[in-house]
Each structure stands twice: as structure tokens, then as C-alpha cells.
Write a protein that holds these residues in place. Structure first.
Motif, PDB file in Angstrom:
ATOM      1  N   GLU A  76     -40.587   3.173 104.738  1.00  0.00           N
ATOM      2  CA  GLU A  76     -41.572   2.079 104.833  1.00  0.00           C
ATOM      3  C   GLU A  76     -41.844   1.473 103.450  1.00  0.00           C
ATOM      4  O   GLU A  76     -42.251   0.312 103.340  1.00  0.00           O
ATOM      5  N   GLU A  80     -39.131   5.398 112.790  1.00  0.00           N
ATOM      6  CA  GLU A  80     -40.454   6.036 112.747  1.00  0.00           C
ATOM      7  C   GLU A  80     -40.884   6.460 114.145  1.00  0.00           C
ATOM      8  O   GLU A  80     -41.328   7.584 114.375  1.00  0.00           O
ATOM      9  N   LYS A  81     -40.727   5.563 115.108  1.00  0.00           N
ATOM     10  CA  LYS A  81     -41.172   5.882 116.461  1.00  0.00           C
ATOM     11  C   LYS A  81     -40.278   6.937 117.103  1.00  0.00           C
ATOM     12  O   LYS A  81     -40.724   7.747 117.897  1.00  0.00           O
ATOM     13  N   TYR A 140     -44.270  -9.205 103.142  1.00  0.00           N
ATOM     14  CA  TYR A 140     -43.637  -8.104 103.878  1.00  0.00           C
ATOM     15  C   TYR A 140     -44.654  -7.544 104.865  1.00  0.00           C
ATOM     16  O   TYR A 140     -45.792  -7.254 104.503  1.00  0.00           O
ATOM     17  N   THR A 141     -44.269  -7.436 106.125  1.00  0.00           N
ATOM     18  CA  THR A 141     -45.119  -6.721 107.080  1.00  0.00           C
ATOM     19  C   THR A 141     -44.223  -6.001 108.079  1.00  0.00           C
ATOM     20  O   THR A 141     -42.996  -6.033 107.936  1.00  0.00           O
ATOM     21  N   GLY A 142     -44.807  -5.338 109.062  1.00  0.00           N
ATOM     22  CA  GLY A 142     -43.954  -4.573 109.963  1.00  0.00           C
ATOM     23  C   GLY A 142     -44.657  -4.141 111.225  1.00  0.00           C
ATOM     24  O   GLY A 142     -45.841  -4.428 111.431  1.00  0.00           O
ATOM     25  N   ARG A 143     -43.881  -3.431 112.021  1.00  0.00           N
ATOM     26  CA  ARG A 143     -44.408  -2.990 113.311  1.00  0.00           C
ATOM     27  C   ARG A 143     -43.620  -1.764 113.752  1.00  0.00           C
ATOM     28  O   ARG A 143     -42.393  -1.725 113.648  1.00  0.00           O
ATOM     29  N   GLY A 144     -44.344  -0.752 114.206  1.00  0.00           N
ATOM     30  CA  GLY A 144     -43.703   0.439 114.764  1.00  0.00           C
ATOM     31  C   GLY A 144     -43.506   0.236 116.253  1.00  0.00           C
ATOM     32  O   GLY A 144     -44.465   0.202 117.004  1.00  0.00           O
ATOM     33  N   ILE A 198     -48.357  -7.694 101.083  1.00  0.00           N
ATOM     34  CA  ILE A 198     -48.272  -7.077 102.407  1.00  0.00           C
ATOM     35  C   ILE A 198     -49.567  -7.289 103.186  1.00  0.00           C
ATOM     36  O   ILE A 198     -50.593  -6.709 102.838  1.00  0.00           O
ATOM     37  N   GLN A 232     -40.341  -5.514 109.007  1.00  0.00           N
ATOM     38  CA  GLN A 232     -39.643  -4.256 109.301  1.00  0.00           C
ATOM     39  C   GLN A 232     -40.059  -3.719 110.672  1.00  0.00           C
ATOM     40  O   GLN A 232     -41.258  -3.583 110.954  1.00  0.00           O
ATOM     41  N   CYS A 274     -51.538  -6.188 106.269  1.00  0.00           N
ATOM     42  CA  CYS A 274     -51.436  -5.085 107.240  1.00  0.00           C
ATOM     43  C   CYS A 274     -52.820  -4.559 107.581  1.00  0.00           C
ATOM     44  O   CYS A 274     -53.786  -4.854 106.900  1.00  0.00           O
ATOM     45  N   GLN A 332     -52.397   1.462 107.212  1.00  0.00           N
ATOM     46  CA  GLN A 332     -51.080   1.573 106.582  1.00  0.00           C
ATOM     47  C   GLN A 332     -51.169   1.757 105.065  1.00  0.00           C
ATOM     48  O   GLN A 332     -50.162   1.950 104.387  1.00  0.00           O
ATOM     49  N   TYR A 388     -49.172   4.435 102.759  1.00  0.00           N
ATOM     50  CA  TYR A 388     -47.765   4.188 102.420  1.00  0.00           C
ATOM     51  C   TYR A 388     -47.650   3.390 101.129  1.00  0.00           C
ATOM     52  O   TYR A 388     -46.776   3.640 100.298  1.00  0.00           O
ATOM     53  N   PHE A 389     -48.536   2.422 100.988  1.00  0.00           N
ATOM     54  CA  PHE A 389     -48.368   1.491  99.877  1.00  0.00           C
ATOM     55  C   PHE A 389     -49.097   1.965  98.617  1.00  0.00           C
ATOM     56  O   PHE A 389     -48.735   1.580  97.515  1.00  0.00           O
ATOM     57  N   THR A 396     -39.862  -0.391 112.596  1.00  0.00           N
ATOM     58  CA  THR A 396     -39.537   1.001 112.278  1.00  0.00           C
ATOM     59  C   THR A 396     -39.183   1.781 113.548  1.00  0.00           C
ATOM     60  O   THR A 396     -39.948   2.642 113.992  1.00  0.00           O
TER      61      THR A 396
END
Ligand code: TRP
Length: 499
Positions: free
Chosen positions: A313, A228-229, A188-192, A336, A223, A338, A342, A345-346, A225
Motif C-alpha cells: 500500500e 489485501e482482501k 493517489y487513493t485506493g480501495r480494498g 492522498i 490502487q 483517504c 488508512q 500505512y502512510f 488491493t
């Protein structure tokens, strides 16, 4: 046993407004040492999330403006109920050391600031990552662990791992044990998505995630977000959504496999998947306002959307947020990759996971991709001159590096030949560590620059060629990513794995 520490600080934003900031923090004995650092960090978080001061001056500005910092109460939770007070041995003294003296001089030397909103180191060589590992309570990725990962995957480690750019982890051993035992996990990873164009720093976790996906052959969820932004930046819902789609194209251009990758943007996925929203609600019920403040430094004037956001998140850490991929299985943990900012959050998610009946998410943390101006801050899309964007032309890349890339070389050629350059602070060398594949050549570059044989201009030329090549490749692949391709990646569907 949990201990509780309450404090109130009065902070004047300017002559007209005064903020009372209250903190109540719970901690146990093991996080006690970290706590001292945490408290002043939280104050900084609060200030930075209010955009009061530029990051570079934050420490000084903050300390000068604190009028009082009072320890109101310090007690453990058990005796608190009876109105009694007891403290850990030595606690009083520790807290005393945290106090800020009346003249505004810092009583503790400013430590690096690292949180999801601000990254600022005090030294030219950037953040002290060993200290950060201690403060955050994570573990170093050791050469032995890298070897084990290579053994288990049968693949040579990615340069970002070998060179210590991914430097810290939580529970990676647990994930490797599972892999060995043939049990599933996912990434799992993500980007705002705050801007249309991603920059080189944004690329780093995705390049590494792609390698992990290939090495382990597991499902990946990404994800975006946009919510979020929307909450943090001055964007409309539509603008944030648009950025998410644009960023998805850059991410897809890194080369992810459609059969193994699901990309989702919060605003639309919440409507598509009730199970996702149910997990968000489940998590949010387990976290008090106090805990969120303690973890993220939220203040009384932050909008409540921000305070709730961490549960959004956190939710993708649970496999049940993706019923189309994992059906109803609760027992599949995630890993994750990242950047370390970050981690809060985790950390929070890991706290609540067991009581909700899920595995804790495992993590691999990367260090930051430094700004062109130097390793004190990370590359930022909001400061154009600090960043090289994936949309930059070959000429723009050349100009930016020649003009802005902080040099660890000497001022004259004669001096440079005599004294050599300092690779630890030299941004061109630092960028090559991230992107230059050939280990031997990289070692040679380092040796030659350190000895003075290689000049700054020559080093920059190597970097320019390397980045022009990298960015051109991505641009080429991105041109083939149509809206239709994005939609395929973003459609909730089963991946090629059977659960
Ligand atoms: N908050 C992250 C950002 O601003 C985006 C994000 C969401 C993320 N989920 C994540 C990053 C999981 C890493 C891992 O960029």
C-alpha cells in the motif's frame, strides 16, 4: 533520541489457548503523549484482527481477559546497548496508569478505536476527531487552509471540505506551495475490493478525489488491493480479482477522466511493472517486524503476508512505481485523500520516505461514513443492514432508511415538537451533510429539525429522495462502463501529462 518500551501481555483467547503478545515500541519525545493511548489500542487491534470479539464489545471483552500486563523493560536505546535503563521523567507513572487492574475493570476509560480494520467510537456522536488528530499527530484543516485552497485552485471548496468531513491533513501546505510554484504532484487513493457492491461510504473518498483531480488538474492513480482482501478475507485469488473489476466499474462511474486516471489491481500490476515490485521490496527492507507490529498491532499468529502488505500500500506513494506516467522521476510527491483509518500505512511510509530519497506523501483525511444504526461504527459492507449499496433499488433505499436509520428525534410527535431533534446523532441528517449540495437548504433543515418543526419521518423523506437520486445516477453511468472501458483505465500507459 529514540526510546524503547517493551511489554508482554498474556491474553487468553479461551480456556484452551493462550497468546503471549509482545510489543516493543520505539517512540521519541514528541510522540510520547500519544503513546499512552497507542499501547492499549494495539492490544485491541491485535484482538480485532483475530476476529475474536465483535467490535461493540471489544473494550470490555479485552480488558476482562487480560490476565497480566507486564512492563518488562523500559529503557532508552542508547543505554539498552549497555544493559542500563533510564526512563523519561514521569514515564513510570504514565505507564502505571495504563495498567489494567486485576478485576478486569478498565483503568483508563476506553478510547475510540481507529485502525485499518476496526472503527468504533464510544459516544453516540461517533469518533472524537479532535482527539484523533492529537493522537495521530496530524493537523486540522482550518477554514484559512480551505480558503487558500480555493484561492489557488480558483474553485469553490467541495461540500465535503467546507463541512469539515475532510477534516485533517499532513503536509497539505507543502502541496499547495508546489501548486503555486507550478511544480507537479499527483493524487493517489485506493480501495480494498472485498465485495462486488460498493456502498455509500466507499463513494465518499472517490467523490472528493474527483473534485481534487478537476480542481488541480493532476494525474490520479487508484490502487485496488485485491491481494489485501485475499490475505484478510476468506476469498480466492480469482474472487478477489473479480471484485476488483466490479469495484473499478463503480469507481469509474463516479466520473473520472480516462486521460488523467490510472487504475490498477495489485495482483496483475505487480507482474506488469517491475519498478512497482522493486519499490515494494525497497520499502519492505526499511521496515522491521517490530515497527510493523508497533504500527499495525500484528501478532505472532498473523500470516506473514499481512505483515508484508503495508509495503504494497506504501509503494504507490512513490512516483517511480509508475514509470509509464512519470518516467524515472523520483521528485514528484503525492497527495492522498483517504479515510483516516488508512493513516497508519502512510505514517509508516512517511517515516521511510526521506531515507529512500522520496518526498513524504501528503494526506487529506476524511471522517467515517456512519452506519445506518448510528455513528458509533462506520458503514460496513459485511453488515448488510448497516449499509446502502450502490446496487440497491429505490425501494430498498427507502425501506432501509425508514427501518434502520438511527433517529435523533423524540419518541412522540408532541415531545418532538416541544423538544426538537438532535442532529449530532441523527443519521439522516448526518448523511445529508455528506450528500446534500445546497448549503442554505441544509442549514434550514438543521434549524427546523432542531426546533422540532421538522419531524423524523419528514427528514427521512428528504434523505430518501436525495439518495435515490444519487444512486440512480451512478447506476445509470455504471451501466455504460463495459469491461472494455475498465481495461482502458487499467492499462499501464502515459496519461495526458508530460513528465
Ligand atoms: N486498504 C484500503 C482499503 O481497504 C485500500 C487502499 C489501498 C487505499 N491504497 C489506498 C485507500 C490509498 C486509501 C488510499 O480500502
Amino acid at each position: 533520541m529514540l526510546y524503547m518500551y517493551c511489554s508482554e501481555r498474556v491474553y487468553e483467547e479461551n480456556v484452551h489457548t493462550t497468546h503471549h503478545i509482545q510489543y516493543i515500541t520505539f517512540f521519541d519525545k514528541s510522540s510520547y503523549c500519544d503513546y499512552q493511548q497507542c499501547a492499549s489500542l494495539k492490544l485491541k487491534c491485535y484482538i480485532s484482527s483475530h476476529g475474536i470479539s465483535r467490535v461493540g464489545r471489544l473494550g470490555k471483552y479485552t480488558l476482562q481477559n487480560i490476565k497480566s500486563k507486564e512492563i518488562i523493560n523500559m529503557t532508552n536505546t542508547e543505554t539498552a546497548q549497555n544493559g542500563g535503563a533510564s526512563a523519561l521523567p514521569g514515564m513510570e507513572e504514565q505507564l502505571e496508569n495504563m495498567r489494567v487492574s486485576g478485576d478486569g475493570a478498565p483503568s483508563e476509560e476506553d478510547e475510540d478505536i481507529v485502525n485499518p480494520w476496526t472503527v468504533c467510537g464510544k459516544s453516540d456522536a461517533g469518533i472524537d476527531y479532535d482527539k484523533l488528530i492529537k493522537r495521530f499527530g496530524c493537523e486540522k484543516i482550518t477554514p484559512e487552509l480551505v480558503e487558500r485552497l480555493e484561492r489557488i485552485t480558483g474553485k469553490p471548496a467541495h461540500p465535503l471540505l467546507k463541512r469539515g468531513i475532510f477534516f485533517s491533513h499532513r503536509d497539505l501546505k507543502f502541496i499547495l506551495d508546489r501548486k503555486e510554484a507550478g511544480k507537479p504532484f499527483y493524487l493517489y487513493t485506493g480501495r480494498g475490493p472485498s465485495s462486488h457492491a460498493m456502498h455509500l461510504g466507499h463513494l465518499v473518498p472517490f467523490m472528493f478525489t474527483k473534485w481534487l483531480q478537476e480542481a488541480f488538474d493532476v494525474p490520479l492513480v487508484i490502487q485496488l488491493t485485491d491481494d489485501e482482501k485475499f490475505l484478510w478475507k476468506n476469498l480466492t485469488v480469482e474472487e478477489a480479482q473479480k471484485c476488483a473489476v466490479e469495484n473499478a466499474k463503480d469507481i469509474i462511474a463516479c466520473g473520472f477522466d480516462k486521460e488523467k486516471t490510472f487504475i490498477f489491481a495489485d495482483f496483475s500490476y505487480i507482474g506488469q511493472c517491475p519498478a512497482f515490485y522493486q519499490n515494494i521490496a525497497l520499502i519492505s527492507r526499511s521496515i522491521t517486524f517490530n515497527q510493523a507490529k508497533g504500527c499495525f498491532g500484528f501478532g505472532d499468529s498473523d500470516c506473514i503476508g499481512k505483515i508484508h502488505f503495508p509495503s504494497i500500500e506504501a509503494a504507490p506513494c512513490f512516483a517511480t512505481s509508475f514509470p509509464h506516467i512519470f518516467k524515472k522521476r523520483k521528485d514528484i510527491p503525492c497527495l492522498i485523500p483517504c479515510a483516516i483509518d488508512q493513516d497508519p500505512y502512510f505514517r509508516m511510509t512517511r517515516d521511510v520516505s526521506p531515507k529512500l530519497g522520496f518526498h513524504k506523501p501528503a494526506l487529506m483525511h476524511s471522517s467515517f461514513f456512519p452506519a445506518l444504526q448510528g455513528a458509533k461504527t462506520k458503514m460496513s459492507a459485511s453488515d448488510e443492514n448497516s449499509a446502502i449499496f450502490l446496487t440497491d433499488t429505490a425501494n430498498q433505499i427507502k425501506k432501509k432508511i425508514n427501518k434502520y436509520a438511527f433517529s435523533g428525534g423524540q419518541t412522540t410527535v408532541e415531545e418532538h415538537r416541544a423538544l426538537g431533534g438532535n442532529c449530532d446523532v441523527d443519521i439522516s441528517y448526518q448523511y445529508l451533510r455528506f450528500f446534500y449540495e445546497d448549503d442554505e437548504k441544509l442549514a434550514q433543515i438543521k434549524e427546523d429539525y432542531t426546533s422540532g418543526k421538522l419531524l423524523t419521518g419528514e427528514l427521512k423523506a428528504i434523505l430518501i429522495a436525495e439518495l435515490q437520486k444519487l444512486v440512480a445516477e451512478i447506476q445509470l453511468r455504471r451501466a455504460t462502463v463495459t469491461d472494455g472501458v475498465v481495461e482502458e483505465f487499467m492499462t499501464p500507459r502515459a496519461l495526458k501529462y508530460n513528465f
